[in-house]
Design a protein around this motif. Structure first.
Motif, PDB file in Angstrom:
ATOM      1  N   ASP A  26       0.830  -1.203   0.000  1.00  0.00           N
ATOM      2  CA  ASP A  26       0.000   0.000   0.000  1.00  0.00           C
ATOM      3  C   ASP A  26       0.862   1.250   0.000  1.00  0.00           C
ATOM      4  O   ASP A  26       0.594   2.223  -0.726  1.00  0.00           O
ATOM      5  CB  ASP A  26      -0.926  -0.002   1.223  1.00  0.00           C
ATOM      6  CG  ASP A  26      -2.063  -1.003   1.053  1.00  0.00           C
ATOM      7  OD1 ASP A  26      -2.353  -1.373  -0.123  1.00  0.00           O
ATOM      8  OD2 ASP A  26      -2.642  -1.431   2.057  1.00  0.00           O
TER       9      ASP A  26
ATOM     10  N   TYR B   2       2.393   1.562  -3.197  1.00  0.00           N
ATOM     11  CA  TYR B   2       1.368   1.984  -4.145  1.00  0.00           C
ATOM     12  C   TYR B   2       1.108   3.478  -4.046  1.00  0.00           C
ATOM     13  O   TYR B   2       0.992   4.177  -5.062  1.00  0.00           O
ATOM     14  CB  TYR B   2       0.087   1.197  -3.898  1.00  0.00           C
ATOM     15  CG  TYR B   2      -1.079   1.698  -4.701  1.00  0.00           C
ATOM     16  CD1 TYR B   2      -1.166   1.433  -6.060  1.00  0.00           C
ATOM     17  CD2 TYR B   2      -2.093   2.457  -4.109  1.00  0.00           C
ATOM     18  CE1 TYR B   2      -2.224   1.897  -6.807  1.00  0.00           C
ATOM     19  CE2 TYR B   2      -3.148   2.931  -4.849  1.00  0.00           C
ATOM     20  CZ  TYR B   2      -3.217   2.646  -6.200  1.00  0.00           C
ATOM     21  OH  TYR B   2      -4.261   3.128  -6.932  1.00  0.00           O
ATOM     22  N   GLN B   3       1.031   3.943  -2.749  1.00  0.00           N
ATOM     23  CA  GLN B   3       0.821   5.383  -2.571  1.00  0.00           C
ATOM     24  C   GLN B   3       1.990   6.176  -3.171  1.00  0.00           C
ATOM     25  O   GLN B   3       1.787   7.196  -3.854  1.00  0.00           O
ATOM     26  CB  GLN B   3       0.667   5.695  -1.072  1.00  0.00           C
ATOM     27  CG  GLN B   3      -0.581   5.117  -0.445  1.00  0.00           C
ATOM     28  CD  GLN B   3      -1.848   5.691  -1.075  1.00  0.00           C
ATOM     29  OE1 GLN B   3      -1.868   6.824  -1.523  1.00  0.00           O
ATOM     30  NE2 GLN B   3      -2.901   4.870  -1.115  1.00  0.00           N
TER      31      GLN B   3
ATOM     32  N   LYS C 108       4.129   5.185  -5.453  1.00  0.00           N
ATOM     33  CA  LYS C 108       4.104   5.095  -6.918  1.00  0.00           C
ATOM     34  C   LYS C 108       2.987   5.934  -7.506  1.00  0.00           C
ATOM     35  O   LYS C 108       3.127   6.554  -8.564  1.00  0.00           O
ATOM     36  CB  LYS C 108       3.929   3.625  -7.348  1.00  0.00           C
ATOM     37  CG  LYS C 108       5.143   2.767  -7.060  1.00  0.00           C
ATOM     38  CD  LYS C 108       6.279   3.100  -7.991  1.00  0.00           C
ATOM     39  CE  LYS C 108       7.480   2.206  -7.750  1.00  0.00           C
ATOM     40  NZ  LYS C 108       8.629   2.596  -8.572  1.00  0.00           N
ATOM     41  N   SER C 109       1.846   5.928  -6.767  1.00  0.00           N
ATOM     42  CA  SER C 109       0.718   6.710  -7.268  1.00  0.00           C
ATOM     43  C   SER C 109       1.051   8.191  -7.295  1.00  0.00           C
ATOM     44  O   SER C 109       0.806   8.887  -8.291  1.00  0.00           O
ATOM     45  CB  SER C 109      -0.501   6.444  -6.379  1.00  0.00           C
ATOM     46  OG  SER C 109      -1.584   7.229  -6.826  1.00  0.00           O
ATOM     47  N   SER C 110       1.673   8.675  -6.171  1.00  0.00           N
ATOM     48  CA  SER C 110       2.050  10.092  -6.158  1.00  0.00           C
ATOM     49  C   SER C 110       3.106  10.379  -7.225  1.00  0.00           C
ATOM     50  O   SER C 110       3.044  11.397  -7.947  1.00  0.00           O
ATOM     51  CB  SER C 110       2.572  10.472  -4.778  1.00  0.00           C
ATOM     52  OG  SER C 110       3.720   9.707  -4.472  1.00  0.00           O
TER      53      SER C 110
ATOM     54  N   THR D 293       3.531   8.685  -9.938  1.00  0.00           N
ATOM     55  CA  THR D 293       2.855   8.619 -11.237  1.00  0.00           C
ATOM     56  C   THR D 293       2.074   9.896 -11.510  1.00  0.00           C
ATOM     57  O   THR D 293       2.054  10.397 -12.645  1.00  0.00           O
ATOM     58  CB  THR D 293       1.926   7.404 -11.257  1.00  0.00           C
ATOM     59  OG1 THR D 293       2.679   6.246 -10.958  1.00  0.00           O
ATOM     60  CG2 THR D 293       1.278   7.241 -12.619  1.00  0.00           C
ATOM     61  N   ASP D 294       1.439  10.431 -10.445  1.00  0.00           N
ATOM     62  CA  ASP D 294       0.709  11.690 -10.632  1.00  0.00           C
ATOM     63  C   ASP D 294       1.655  12.809 -11.054  1.00  0.00           C
ATOM     64  O   ASP D 294       1.339  13.604 -11.948  1.00  0.00           O
ATOM     65  CB  ASP D 294      -0.022  12.053  -9.337  1.00  0.00           C
ATOM     66  CG  ASP D 294      -1.186  11.108  -9.080  1.00  0.00           C
ATOM     67  OD1 ASP D 294      -1.663  10.480 -10.060  1.00  0.00           O
ATOM     68  OD2 ASP D 294      -1.600  10.977  -7.912  1.00  0.00           O
TER      69      ASP D 294
END
Lengths: 52, 290
Positions: free
Chosen positions: B55, B58-59, B61-63, B65-66
Protein backbone atom coordinates in the motif's frame (compact mmCIF):
# COMPACT_ATOMS: atom_id res chain seq x y z
CA UNK A 1 -22.85 -75.61 57.76
CA UNK A 2 -22.09 -75.42 54.22
CA UNK A 3 -19.39 -77.58 52.77
CA UNK A 4 -16.06 -76.00 52.20
CA UNK A 5 -16.15 -74.98 48.60
CA UNK A 6 -12.82 -74.49 46.81
CA UNK A 7 -12.48 -71.18 44.95
CA UNK A 8 -10.68 -71.68 41.68
CA UNK A 9 -9.03 -68.87 39.84
CA UNK A 10 -10.40 -68.41 36.37
CA UNK A 11 -7.42 -68.35 34.15
CA UNK A 12 -8.25 -69.18 30.67
CA UNK A 13 -8.17 -67.78 27.20
CA UNK A 14 -10.90 -65.29 27.82
CA UNK A 15 -9.03 -63.78 30.66
CA UNK A 16 -6.11 -63.33 28.37
CA UNK A 17 -8.33 -61.72 25.76
CA UNK A 18 -9.68 -59.31 28.34
CA UNK A 19 -6.18 -58.51 29.51
CA UNK A 20 -5.03 -57.93 25.97
CA UNK A 21 -8.00 -55.76 25.21
CA UNK A 22 -7.48 -53.76 28.34
CA UNK A 23 -3.83 -53.29 27.53
CA UNK A 24 -4.60 -52.13 24.02
CA UNK A 25 -7.19 -49.66 25.29
CA UNK A 26 -4.81 -48.34 27.91
CA UNK A 27 -1.97 -48.03 25.38
CA UNK A 28 -4.28 -46.27 22.93
CA UNK A 29 -5.45 -43.86 25.60
CA UNK A 30 -1.85 -43.15 26.62
CA UNK A 31 -0.82 -42.57 23.00
CA UNK A 32 -3.76 -40.25 22.40
CA UNK A 33 -3.10 -38.36 25.62
CA UNK A 34 0.59 -37.99 24.75
CA UNK A 35 -0.22 -36.80 21.25
CA UNK A 36 -2.79 -34.24 22.48
CA UNK A 37 -0.40 -32.91 25.10
CA UNK A 38 2.37 -32.74 22.58
CA UNK A 39 0.22 -30.89 20.00
CA UNK A 40 -1.84 -28.54 22.15
CA UNK A 41 -0.28 -28.64 25.67
CA UNK A 42 -3.59 -29.75 27.02
CA UNK A 43 -5.22 -33.12 27.40
CA UNK A 44 -8.86 -32.47 28.17
CA UNK A 45 -9.33 -28.83 27.30
CA UNK A 46 -10.43 -27.67 23.85
CA UNK A 47 -7.89 -25.26 22.53
CA UNK A 48 -9.31 -22.02 21.05
CA UNK A 49 -8.09 -20.58 17.84
CA UNK A 50 -5.72 -17.61 18.20
CA UNK A 51 -7.24 -14.16 17.75
CA UNK A 52 -5.83 -11.83 15.23
CA UNK B 1 -18.45 -68.84 33.01
CA UNK B 2 -21.44 -68.88 30.91
CA UNK B 3 -21.41 -68.86 27.20
CA UNK B 4 -23.02 -65.49 27.09
CA UNK B 5 -20.21 -64.10 29.20
CA UNK B 6 -17.67 -65.56 26.89
CA UNK B 7 -19.41 -64.12 23.84
CA UNK B 8 -19.62 -60.75 25.51
CA UNK B 9 -15.93 -60.89 26.44
CA UNK B 10 -15.00 -61.65 22.88
CA UNK B 11 -17.24 -58.94 21.46
CA UNK B 12 -16.05 -56.43 24.02
CA UNK B 13 -12.47 -57.27 23.30
CA UNK B 14 -12.93 -57.01 19.54
CA UNK B 15 -14.82 -53.75 19.76
CA UNK B 16 -12.34 -52.23 22.15
CA UNK B 17 -9.46 -53.25 19.90
CA UNK B 18 -11.29 -51.85 16.86
CA UNK B 19 -12.10 -48.56 18.53
CA UNK B 20 -8.62 -48.25 19.96
CA UNK B 21 -7.12 -48.84 16.52
CA UNK B 22 -9.46 -46.35 14.92
CA UNK B 23 -8.68 -43.70 17.54
CA UNK B 24 -4.95 -44.31 17.29
CA UNK B 25 -5.09 -44.14 13.50
CA UNK B 26 -7.15 -40.94 13.60
CA UNK B 27 -4.91 -39.25 16.16
CA UNK B 28 -1.76 -40.39 14.36
CA UNK B 29 -2.92 -39.11 10.96
CA UNK B 30 -4.59 -35.87 12.02
CA UNK B 31 -2.72 -32.55 11.71
CA UNK B 32 -1.48 -30.31 14.46
CA UNK B 33 -4.15 -27.65 14.08
CA UNK B 34 -2.57 -25.42 16.67
CA UNK B 35 0.63 -25.38 14.71
CA UNK B 36 -1.29 -24.88 11.49
CA UNK B 37 -3.21 -22.01 13.04
CA UNK B 38 -0.01 -20.49 14.30
CA UNK B 39 1.60 -20.79 10.91
CA UNK B 40 -1.46 -19.35 9.24
CA UNK B 41 -1.46 -16.49 11.72
CA UNK B 42 2.15 -15.79 10.93
CA UNK B 43 1.37 -16.00 7.25
CA UNK B 44 -1.55 -13.63 7.69
CA UNK B 45 0.62 -11.22 9.62
CA UNK B 46 3.27 -11.44 6.96
CA UNK B 47 0.64 -10.85 4.31
CA UNK B 48 -0.73 -7.91 6.27
CA UNK B 49 2.78 -6.42 6.55
CA UNK B 50 3.39 -6.99 2.87
CA UNK B 51 -0.01 -5.51 2.09
CA UNK B 52 0.84 -2.43 4.12
CA UNK B 53 4.20 -2.21 2.42
CA UNK B 54 2.55 -2.63 -0.94
CA UNK B 55 0.00 0.00 0.00
CA UNK B 56 2.79 2.36 0.95
CA UNK B 57 4.62 1.60 -2.26
CA UNK B 58 1.37 1.98 -4.15
CA UNK B 59 0.82 5.38 -2.57
CA UNK B 60 4.39 6.39 -3.39
CA UNK B 61 4.10 5.09 -6.92
CA UNK B 62 0.72 6.71 -7.27
CA UNK B 63 2.05 10.09 -6.16
CA UNK B 64 5.10 9.64 -8.38
CA UNK B 65 2.85 8.62 -11.24
CA UNK B 66 0.71 11.69 -10.63
CA UNK B 67 3.78 13.90 -10.71
CA UNK B 68 5.06 12.22 -13.87
CA UNK B 69 1.61 12.49 -15.36
CA UNK B 70 1.55 16.21 -14.61
CA UNK B 71 5.01 16.57 -16.12
CA UNK B 72 3.95 14.56 -19.15
CA UNK B 73 0.79 16.64 -19.49
CA UNK B 74 2.91 19.78 -19.41
CA UNK B 75 5.27 18.22 -21.94
CA UNK B 76 2.34 17.24 -24.12
CA UNK B 77 1.06 20.79 -23.92
CA UNK B 78 4.47 22.13 -24.91
CA UNK B 79 4.67 19.59 -27.71
CA UNK B 80 1.23 20.64 -28.93
CA UNK B 81 2.40 24.25 -28.97
CA UNK B 82 5.58 23.23 -30.79
CA UNK B 83 3.51 21.13 -33.17
CA UNK B 84 1.28 24.06 -33.99
CA UNK B 85 4.37 26.26 -34.43
CA UNK B 86 5.98 23.65 -36.67
CA UNK B 87 2.75 23.34 -38.63
CA UNK B 88 2.81 27.09 -39.21
CA UNK B 89 6.48 26.91 -40.18
CA UNK B 90 5.75 23.98 -42.48
CA UNK B 91 2.94 25.91 -44.11
CA UNK B 92 5.24 28.90 -44.55
CA UNK B 93 7.98 26.66 -45.97
CA UNK B 94 5.45 25.09 -48.30
CA UNK B 95 4.42 28.54 -49.47
CA UNK B 96 8.07 29.52 -49.95
CA UNK B 97 8.67 26.25 -51.79
CA UNK B 98 5.74 26.99 -54.11
CA UNK B 99 7.09 30.50 -54.72
CA UNK B 100 10.57 29.10 -55.39
CA UNK B 101 9.14 26.52 -57.79
CA UNK B 102 7.26 29.26 -59.61
CA UNK B 103 10.45 31.34 -59.73
CA UNK B 104 12.40 28.29 -60.88
CA UNK B 105 9.93 27.68 -63.69
CA UNK B 106 10.02 31.37 -64.62
CA UNK B 107 13.83 31.42 -64.58
CA UNK B 108 13.89 28.18 -66.57
CA UNK B 109 11.70 29.77 -69.17
CA UNK B 110 13.88 32.87 -69.18
CA UNK B 111 17.00 30.71 -69.47
CA UNK B 112 15.45 28.78 -72.35
CA UNK B 113 14.68 32.07 -74.05
CA UNK B 114 18.20 33.29 -73.30
CA UNK B 115 19.66 30.11 -74.74
CA UNK B 116 17.63 30.65 -77.91
CA UNK B 117 18.69 34.29 -77.96
CA UNK B 118 22.33 33.29 -77.40
CA UNK B 119 22.11 30.73 -80.20
CA UNK B 120 20.64 33.39 -82.48
CA UNK B 121 23.33 35.81 -81.29
CA UNK B 122 26.02 33.22 -82.05
CA UNK B 123 24.58 32.71 -85.49
CA UNK B 124 24.36 36.46 -85.99
CA UNK B 125 27.92 36.85 -84.69
CA UNK B 126 29.17 34.25 -87.15
CA UNK B 127 27.35 36.01 -89.96
CA UNK B 128 28.75 39.35 -88.83
CA UNK B 129 32.19 37.77 -88.54
CA UNK B 130 31.94 36.52 -92.10
CA UNK B 131 30.71 39.90 -93.26
CA UNK B 132 33.50 41.58 -91.29
CA UNK B 133 36.06 39.29 -92.90
CA UNK B 134 34.66 40.08 -96.31
CA UNK B 135 34.56 43.79 -95.40
CA UNK B 136 38.19 43.64 -94.29
CA UNK B 137 39.15 42.00 -97.56
CA UNK B 138 37.15 44.63 -99.43
CA UNK B 139 38.78 47.31 -97.28
CA UNK B 140 42.20 45.96 -98.11
CA UNK B 141 41.30 45.96 -101.80
CA UNK B 142 39.87 49.48 -101.51
CA UNK B 143 42.99 50.62 -99.68
CA UNK B 144 45.09 49.17 -102.49
CA UNK B 145 42.88 50.89 -105.04
CA UNK B 146 43.08 54.10 -103.01
CA UNK B 147 46.85 53.88 -102.94
CA UNK B 148 46.89 53.31 -106.65
CA UNK B 149 44.54 56.23 -107.16
CA UNK B 150 46.67 58.40 -104.89
CA UNK B 151 49.75 57.42 -106.85
CA UNK B 152 47.98 58.20 -110.11
CA UNK B 153 46.74 61.45 -108.64
CA UNK B 154 50.25 62.34 -107.53
CA UNK B 155 51.56 61.57 -110.96
CA UNK B 156 48.86 63.74 -112.53
CA UNK B 157 49.55 66.52 -110.04
CA UNK B 158 53.22 66.34 -110.90
CA UNK B 159 52.32 66.31 -114.58
CA UNK B 160 50.07 69.36 -114.10
CA UNK B 161 52.81 71.13 -112.15
CA UNK B 162 55.19 70.36 -114.96
CA UNK B 163 52.69 71.66 -117.51
CA UNK B 164 52.19 74.81 -115.44
CA UNK B 165 55.96 75.26 -115.20
CA UNK B 166 56.20 74.71 -118.93
CA UNK B 167 53.48 77.31 -119.58
CA UNK B 168 55.19 79.72 -117.23
CA UNK B 169 58.49 78.98 -118.92
CA UNK B 170 56.92 79.68 -122.32
CA UNK B 171 55.33 82.90 -121.11
CA UNK B 172 58.67 84.05 -119.70
CA UNK B 173 60.37 83.00 -122.95
CA UNK B 174 57.68 84.89 -124.86
CA UNK B 175 58.28 88.03 -122.80
CA UNK B 176 62.02 87.79 -123.38
CA UNK B 177 61.51 87.28 -127.10
CA UNK B 178 59.10 90.23 -127.25
CA UNK B 179 61.69 92.39 -125.47
CA UNK B 180 64.32 91.27 -127.93
CA UNK B 181 62.00 92.04 -130.90
CA UNK B 182 61.28 95.49 -129.48
CA UNK B 183 64.96 96.21 -129.06
CA UNK B 184 65.71 95.03 -132.62
CA UNK B 185 62.87 97.13 -133.97
CA UNK B 186 64.39 100.20 -132.31
CA UNK B 187 67.75 99.31 -133.82
CA UNK B 188 69.36 98.51 -130.57
CA UNK B 189 71.52 95.52 -130.39
CA UNK B 190 70.60 92.67 -128.10
CA UNK B 191 72.95 92.99 -125.21
CA UNK B 192 71.41 90.86 -122.50
CA UNK B 193 71.37 87.16 -122.60
CA UNK B 194 68.20 86.50 -120.63
CA UNK B 195 66.69 83.11 -119.94
CA UNK B 196 63.37 82.10 -118.42
CA UNK B 197 63.54 81.84 -114.66
CA UNK B 198 61.24 78.86 -114.53
CA UNK B 199 63.00 75.58 -115.08
CA UNK B 200 61.05 72.75 -116.64
CA UNK B 201 61.70 69.47 -114.96
CA UNK B 202 61.49 66.14 -116.64
CA UNK B 203 58.77 63.64 -115.80
CA UNK B 204 59.47 61.12 -113.07
CA UNK B 205 60.39 57.75 -114.45
CA UNK B 206 58.90 54.70 -112.89
CA UNK B 207 61.48 52.66 -111.05
CA UNK B 208 62.14 49.24 -112.48
CA UNK B 209 60.53 46.34 -110.58
CA UNK B 210 62.58 44.86 -107.81
CA UNK B 211 64.23 41.59 -108.61
CA UNK B 212 62.11 38.66 -107.49
CA UNK B 213 64.93 36.50 -106.27
CA UNK B 214 65.83 38.97 -103.52
CA UNK B 215 64.94 37.87 -100.01
CA UNK B 216 62.03 39.95 -98.70
CA UNK B 217 61.56 40.42 -94.97
CA UNK B 218 58.96 42.33 -93.01
CA UNK B 219 56.61 42.07 -90.03
CA UNK B 220 52.94 41.42 -89.50
CA UNK B 221 51.07 44.71 -89.04
CA UNK B 222 47.51 43.54 -88.70
CA UNK B 223 45.64 40.25 -88.25
CA UNK B 224 41.93 39.80 -88.83
CA UNK B 225 40.67 36.25 -89.00
CA UNK B 226 42.59 34.59 -91.81
CA UNK B 227 43.60 37.92 -93.39
CA UNK B 228 47.06 39.20 -92.55
CA UNK B 229 48.53 42.59 -93.48
CA UNK B 230 52.33 42.79 -93.71
CA UNK B 231 54.66 45.79 -93.70
CA UNK B 232 56.14 45.36 -97.18
CA UNK B 233 54.49 46.14 -100.50
CA UNK B 234 55.09 46.59 -104.19
CA UNK B 235 57.91 49.08 -103.51
CA UNK B 236 59.79 46.23 -101.86
CA UNK B 237 59.10 43.79 -104.70
CA UNK B 238 56.01 42.07 -103.36
CA UNK B 239 53.58 40.85 -106.01
CA UNK B 240 50.30 38.97 -105.95
CA UNK B 241 50.30 35.22 -105.25
CA UNK B 242 53.69 35.50 -103.57
CA UNK B 243 53.93 33.08 -100.64
CA UNK B 244 55.46 34.38 -97.40
CA UNK B 245 56.40 32.42 -94.30
CA UNK B 246 55.39 33.80 -90.90
CA UNK B 247 57.75 32.85 -88.06
CA UNK B 248 58.12 33.82 -84.43
CA UNK B 249 61.73 33.34 -83.46
CA UNK B 250 62.52 29.77 -84.50
CA UNK B 251 58.87 28.76 -84.50
CA UNK B 252 57.11 28.40 -87.83
CA UNK B 253 53.55 29.70 -87.61
CA UNK B 254 52.02 29.52 -91.07
CA UNK B 255 52.22 30.62 -94.71
CA UNK B 256 50.31 33.47 -96.29
CA UNK B 257 49.53 33.93 -99.96
CA UNK B 258 49.46 37.58 -101.04
CA UNK B 259 46.10 38.58 -102.48
CA UNK B 260 46.42 42.36 -102.50
CA UNK B 261 49.53 44.53 -102.91
CA UNK B 262 49.92 48.17 -101.94
CA UNK B 263 52.98 50.38 -102.21
CA UNK B 264 54.15 49.95 -98.63
CA UNK B 265 52.05 47.02 -97.43
CA UNK B 266 50.38 43.87 -98.63
CA UNK B 267 47.53 41.65 -97.58
CA UNK B 268 47.32 37.89 -97.77
CA UNK B 269 45.35 34.87 -96.68
CA UNK B 270 46.64 32.36 -94.13
CA UNK B 271 47.62 28.96 -95.52
CA UNK B 272 49.32 25.91 -94.08
CA UNK B 273 48.49 26.72 -90.49
CA UNK B 274 50.36 23.94 -88.68
CA UNK B 275 49.41 24.63 -85.09
CA UNK B 276 45.89 25.64 -84.18
CA UNK B 277 47.03 27.04 -80.84
CA UNK B 278 49.55 29.43 -82.41
CA UNK B 279 47.89 32.09 -84.54
CA UNK B 280 49.84 34.81 -86.36
CA UNK B 281 49.93 38.02 -84.42
CA UNK B 282 51.26 41.54 -84.82
CA UNK B 283 55.06 41.64 -84.74
CA UNK B 284 55.69 38.19 -86.23
CA UNK B 285 58.42 38.03 -88.84
CA UNK B 286 57.41 37.66 -92.51
CA UNK B 287 59.84 36.38 -95.09
CA UNK B 288 59.73 34.64 -98.43
CA UNK B 289 62.69 32.49 -97.42
CA UNK B 290 63.12 30.42 -94.33
Amino acid sequence: MKPNKTVKTTSDIFTAILALSTGIVVASAAFIAYTCFTYYGEIFKIVEAPRF
Amino acid sequence: MSTLTKVLIVLLSLSSIFLSGTMVTFVATTDNFKELAKNQAEDIKTFQDETALFDQRYQEKSSQTDQERNVLLATIQDLKIQLSTLALAKRKIQTDKDDIEIRYKTISGILTGLESTIAIAHTTRDLIQDKLTKALADRTKLLAQLSTSEANQSEKIVYIDKLNANVKHLIEQKAINEAKIAALSRGNPITSDEYPVTIVKDFAVEAPPAPTDVALKGVVKEVSGKDVVISIGSADGVSKKTVFHITRGDLFICDIKISSVDTNKSAGVVELLLQDTEQPKIGDTVSNEL
